[in-house]
Design a protein around this motif. Sequence first.
Motif, PDB file in Angstrom:
ATOM      1  N   ALA A   4      -0.086 -13.101   5.184  1.00 32.42           N
ATOM      2  CA  ALA A   4      -1.495 -13.061   5.582  1.00 32.42           C
ATOM      3  C   ALA A   4      -1.846 -11.715   6.223  1.00 32.42           C
ATOM      4  O   ALA A   4      -2.898 -11.146   5.938  1.00 32.42           O
ATOM      5  N   ASP A   5      -0.959 -11.199   7.075  1.00 42.92           N
ATOM      6  CA  ASP A   5      -1.231  -9.923   7.741  1.00 42.92           C
ATOM      7  C   ASP A   5      -0.902  -8.714   6.873  1.00 42.92           C
ATOM      8  O   ASP A   5      -1.496  -7.652   7.045  1.00 42.92           O
ATOM      9  N   LEU A   6       0.048  -8.845   5.953  1.00 41.36           N
ATOM     10  CA  LEU A   6       0.507  -7.702   5.159  1.00 41.36           C
ATOM     11  C   LEU A   6      -0.029  -7.680   3.727  1.00 41.36           C
ATOM     12  O   LEU A   6       0.250  -6.742   2.991  1.00 41.36           O
ATOM     13  N   GLY A   7      -0.785  -8.679   3.347  1.00 41.62           N
ATOM     14  CA  GLY A   7      -1.295  -8.754   1.979  1.00 41.62           C
ATOM     15  C   GLY A   7      -2.128  -7.558   1.566  1.00 41.62           C
ATOM     16  O   GLY A   7      -2.067  -7.113   0.417  1.00 41.62           O
ATOM     17  N   ALA A   8      -2.869  -6.989   2.487  1.00 41.29           N
ATOM     18  CA  ALA A   8      -3.699  -5.823   2.176  1.00 41.29           C
ATOM     19  C   ALA A   8      -2.858  -4.605   1.800  1.00 41.29           C
ATOM     20  O   ALA A   8      -3.367  -3.666   1.196  1.00 41.29           O
ATOM     21  N   TRP A   9      -1.568  -4.628   2.140  1.00 40.65           N
ATOM     22  CA  TRP A   9      -0.669  -3.518   1.808  1.00 40.65           C
ATOM     23  C   TRP A   9       0.181  -3.833   0.581  1.00 40.65           C
ATOM     24  O   TRP A   9       1.106  -3.108   0.260  1.00 40.65           O
ATOM     25  N   GLY A  10      -0.080  -4.927  -0.091  1.00 41.02           N
ATOM     26  CA  GLY A  10       0.634  -5.236  -1.323  1.00 41.02           C
ATOM     27  C   GLY A  10       1.802  -6.187  -1.166  1.00 41.02           C
ATOM     28  O   GLY A  10       2.592  -6.343  -2.092  1.00 41.02           O
ATOM     29  N   VAL A  11       1.921  -6.841  -0.007  1.00 38.88           N
ATOM     30  CA  VAL A  11       2.996  -7.817   0.190  1.00 38.88           C
ATOM     31  C   VAL A  11       2.521  -9.164  -0.324  1.00 38.88           C
ATOM     32  O   VAL A  11       1.433  -9.628   0.030  1.00 38.88           O
ATOM     33  N   THR A  12       3.340  -9.777  -1.175  1.00 37.90           N
ATOM     34  CA  THR A  12       2.999 -11.073  -1.755  1.00 37.90           C
ATOM     35  C   THR A  12       3.996 -12.130  -1.289  1.00 37.90           C
ATOM     36  O   THR A  12       5.029 -11.808  -0.703  1.00 37.90           O
TER      37      THR A  12
END
Length: 140
Positions: free
Chosen positions: A109-117
Motif C-alpha cells: 500500500a505504501d510502496l505501490g507508487a514506486w512499482g512494488v506489487t
Amino acid sequence: MPPIRIESIPTSHQLFPRSSHPDLHPSAVHHGWNLGRQLLLHAHRSSQANEASATGPARMRAIDQLRSLGNIDEAAGPLAIALYLAAVEQAVPTERTDSLAALAADAVADLGAWGVTAPTPSDLEIIARALRALSPCMPD
C-alpha cells in the motif's frame, strides 16, 4: 508502472514526507529505513551507496546475506517489502512465510507508487531471508 529497482527505492523523506508523517522525523523508522536502503544499495554494489553505512560486522554480514539472494535488482520488490517490514513494521524475522503475507499488504500500500506489487509465494521466501538479514541492523 515498471517494476521497482534497488536504486529507485525511495528514501524515508520521499516515502514518509515530514508534512504528512511528522512523527517519523527523526525516529527509529526513519533511521532504520535509510540504513536498510543503504544496505540494499551496498548489496547491489551501487554507486549511490554511502561507504559509512557499511561499517561494522552486523552490517557487513547483512550485505553478504543480501548478496546471497541472487540478482538483487530483480528482487527489488520483495527486498523493498522486507525493508518495510524491518524498519516500519519492526517485524520479527520468522521462518513462517505465510505470516509475512498479511504484513506485506501494508508495505505494498505504501510502496505501490514506486512499482512494488503484491509478493508471490516465492517472493515470500526472499522477503523472509532479507528480513533476517536486515533486522539485526535496525535501530532499537
